[in-house]
Design an enzyme around this catalytic site. Structure first.
Site, mmCIF file in Angstrom:
data_model
loop_
_atom_site.group_PDB
_atom_site.id
_atom_site.type_symbol
_atom_site.label_atom_id
_atom_site.label_comp_id
_atom_site.label_asym_id
_atom_site.label_seq_id
_atom_site.Cartn_x
_atom_site.Cartn_y
_atom_site.Cartn_z
ATOM 1 N N HIS A 71 -3.807 4.386 6.631
ATOM 2 C CA HIS A 71 -2.688 3.714 5.873
ATOM 3 C C HIS A 71 -0.868 3.864 6.445
ATOM 4 O O HIS A 71 -1.700 5.371 7.329
ATOM 5 C CB HIS A 71 -3.006 4.307 4.450
ATOM 6 C CG HIS A 71 -3.685 4.267 3.876
ATOM 7 N ND1 HIS A 71 -4.324 3.079 3.290
ATOM 8 C CD2 HIS A 71 -5.126 4.818 3.887
ATOM 9 C CE1 HIS A 71 -5.070 3.767 2.451
ATOM 10 N NE2 HIS A 71 -6.011 4.205 2.829
ATOM 11 N N ASP B 158 0.659 -1.543 0.356
ATOM 12 C CA ASP B 158 0.222 -0.132 0.070
ATOM 13 C C ASP B 158 1.061 1.028 0.524
ATOM 14 O O ASP B 158 2.440 1.019 0.951
ATOM 15 C CB ASP B 158 -0.468 -0.398 1.239
ATOM 16 C CG ASP B 158 -1.465 1.370 1.284
ATOM 17 O OD1 ASP B 158 -1.984 2.021 0.547
ATOM 18 O OD2 ASP B 158 -2.655 1.593 2.186
#
Length: 554
Positions: A367, A196
């Site tokens: 994130h 990610d």
């Protein structure tokens, strides 16, 4: 598994690269394909009237006999939103964790597809064998619970796909990310890491979700005499949990407003991912029975979406909730890139109504920032790095991190959607490209709005339309009635009678010219009308509206 000397693993992103959203990646080895995630993205500003955008899965349809199943990392729209549309054409089983499957089932139910699609709930640590692949689910943390990373074992080697993740040692619900498992897999040797990149530009570690709970407590303590309205993402169940905890602590009742919020909260509390304190939750109809300082409203619309509950409250269009001058409104989210303008518009509207708006420090990201990304690389020790989930600049930022950690530059791949990356222990290279693209969903139509329709919509939006209607006698082609001119979005007709009158004269001249030349072919006549009127309008107004001639025959 015996290893064929010549077979390589193919990794084919069908969407989601160089953009936030629409994540979907195919993994292919010989006669097996598995797919990770199946997301949608929201339309760009120039996609007039389009509701959602889903990936083009022509490649999967063309190879349907190889496709074994979908593995879903977590329950966010950009990872599951396209499932009901794609599975109408590629109907294979779906594998995901408990909460993710429950949210997918809710979607399938809305599309009457529950009976048609096979689903399997997978536990962390479980391995699923499909074709040449074995897939293991690994626990991670994210802004929705039950998020997973995937270890994909193929005869050519192991690929680790992190999904969307952060490292949270003190999550609100459940356990911390299973770093030990990442390390164990790394020790055995990992061919590639797909990680990610959303926060790859941000230094440091991502804060724990729990820190937001403390902030809420402080805000509740400071605002004991006002009503509190909190906007956040519907899917962030942990955030809702912390708001409920603070509300309970300060003796406030909670109302949940916004359809997506109600759906997910219902699913999460039924499955036990959300503990609602006794007698905290009330129905919106009961709001009037409590003084303002004893209520909290949790709502959707933190991204300034025009139809979401908060925007309707801000513009005074919400049927049940009116913003009052003393309200305290908290934005518990950051604007997604591209939404800044909409969000600041809503903040301005709320402030004009006299409310206090708070948007600092009431959000942490779901994130990984740079240090967390480094941690995963150090544990997994991949040979190849393939940054995913992010705009191009985010992928580049992660590529830099990988390089700093000692991965060779030629082993880092910045792919585009549609690239075919073939890899094994010896080498890796992009060897081809498959068809990918945006399929637009508008109302019930899937894919029937393409670039040409959008171009027309843009033309109509920018220049307007003129319709020319006339009646011709069949056989002779004599003009019996008209030409009449109707326009929309071009000029305000009442103030432009003379312009329209002149346009009518131009058309009469054109028709006389056609009669003299004995032109009776309709398409020829229509072309003449378009050209003559188009030139005239451009000369007079410097605009190019869409011109549609309609001819009737009597």
């Amino acid at each position: 598994m015996k290893k064929e000397a010549n077979s390589k693993l193919k990794i084919i992103p069908l969407g989601g690269l160089e953009q936030i959203g629409m994540n979907i990646t195919a993994f292919e080895y010989e006669d097996s394909i598995i797919v990770v995630d199946c997301g949608l993205s929201f339309p760009e500003d120039d996609m007039f009237g389009v509701d959602l955008v889903i990936p083009d899965v022509t490649y999967l349809k063309d190879n349907i006999d190889k496709v074994k199943g979908f593995f879903i990392t977590h329950g966010h729209e950009d990872h599951i939103g396209a499932i009901p549309y794609i599975l109408k054409e590629v109907n294979v089983p779906i594998y995901a964790t408990k909460l993710t499957i429950a949210i997918i089932e809710h979607k399938l139910e809305e599309h009457n597809m529950l009976k048609k699609v096979k689903r399997k709930v997978v536990k962390y640590g479980q391995h699923i064998n499909l074709g040449c692949f074995r897939v293991e689910f690994i626990r991670t943390n994210h802004s929705i619970q039950d998020a997973a990373a995937l270890a994909i074992y193929s005869p050519a080697g192991t690929v680790v796909h992190t999904g969307d993740f952060k490292v949270d040692y003190t999550p609100v619900y459940g356990d911390a990310i299973d770093l030990q498992r990442f390390g164990e897999i790394g020790k055995k040797g990992v061919l590639a890491l797909m990680c990610d990149s959303t926060n790859a530009e941000r230094p440091g570690f991502t804060m724990s979700e729990r820190t937001v709970g403390k902030t809420f407590d402080n805000i509740f303590a400071d605002h004991k005499n006002t009503r509190i309205i909190i906007a956040t993402f519907a899917s962030n169940v942990d955030r809702v949990q912390q708001i409920m905890n603070s509300a309970n602590k300060y003796g406030r009742k909670v109302v949940i407003e916004g359809r997506s919020m109600v759906n997910i909260i219902t699913i999460a509390s039924e499955l036990g991912y959300l503990t609602i304190p006794e007698q905290t939750l009330i129905d919106i109809e009961q709001l009037k029975n409590y003084p303002d300082e004893q209520t909290v409203i949790i709502t959707t619309g933190s991204q300034g979406e025009s139809m979401a509950a908060l925007s309707r409250m801000a513009s005074g269009m919400h049927r049940k909730i009116t913003i009052k001058p003393k309200d305290t409104i908290i934005f518990s989210s950051n604007p997604i890139p591209g939404n800044e303008k909409a969000v600041s518009g809503v903040i301005n509207e709320l402030t004009m109504k006299g409310a206090e708006v708070i948007f600092q420090d009431v959000h942490v990201s779901g994130h990984a920032c740079q240090e967390d990304i480094k941690l995963i690389y150090s544990l997994v020790k991949p040979k190849y790095a393939i940054p995913v989930h992010g705009e191009y600049r985010h992928l580049v930022a992660q590529a830099k991190i990988a390089e700093e950690l000692g991965i060779d530059k030629e082993n880092i791949f910045l792919l585009s959607s549609g690239d075919v990356l073939e890899l094994d222990e010896e080498s890796a290279a992009v060897t081809g490209h498959v068809q990918v693209g945006d399929v637009m969903v508008d109302g019930l139509g899937v894919g029937d709005v393409g670039n040409i329709v959008l171009r027309d919509r843009q033309h109509l939006a920018e220049e307007g339309i003129i319709i020319v209607v006339m009646t011709l006698e069949s056989g002779s082609g004599m003009v019996l009635a008209g030409p009449d001119i109707v326009s929309r979005g071009f000029v305000y007709v009442r103030g432009a009678e003379s312009l329209m009158e002149e346009a009518r004269h131009v058309l009469e001249g054109t028709m006389e010219h056609c009669m003299d030349k004995n032109i009776t072919d309709w398409s020829k006549i229509k072309t003449e009308i378009k050209d003559a009127l188009g030139d005239f309008v451009w000369k007079e107004t410097k605009r190019r509206p869409m011109i549609i001639p309609i001819i009737m025959e009597v």
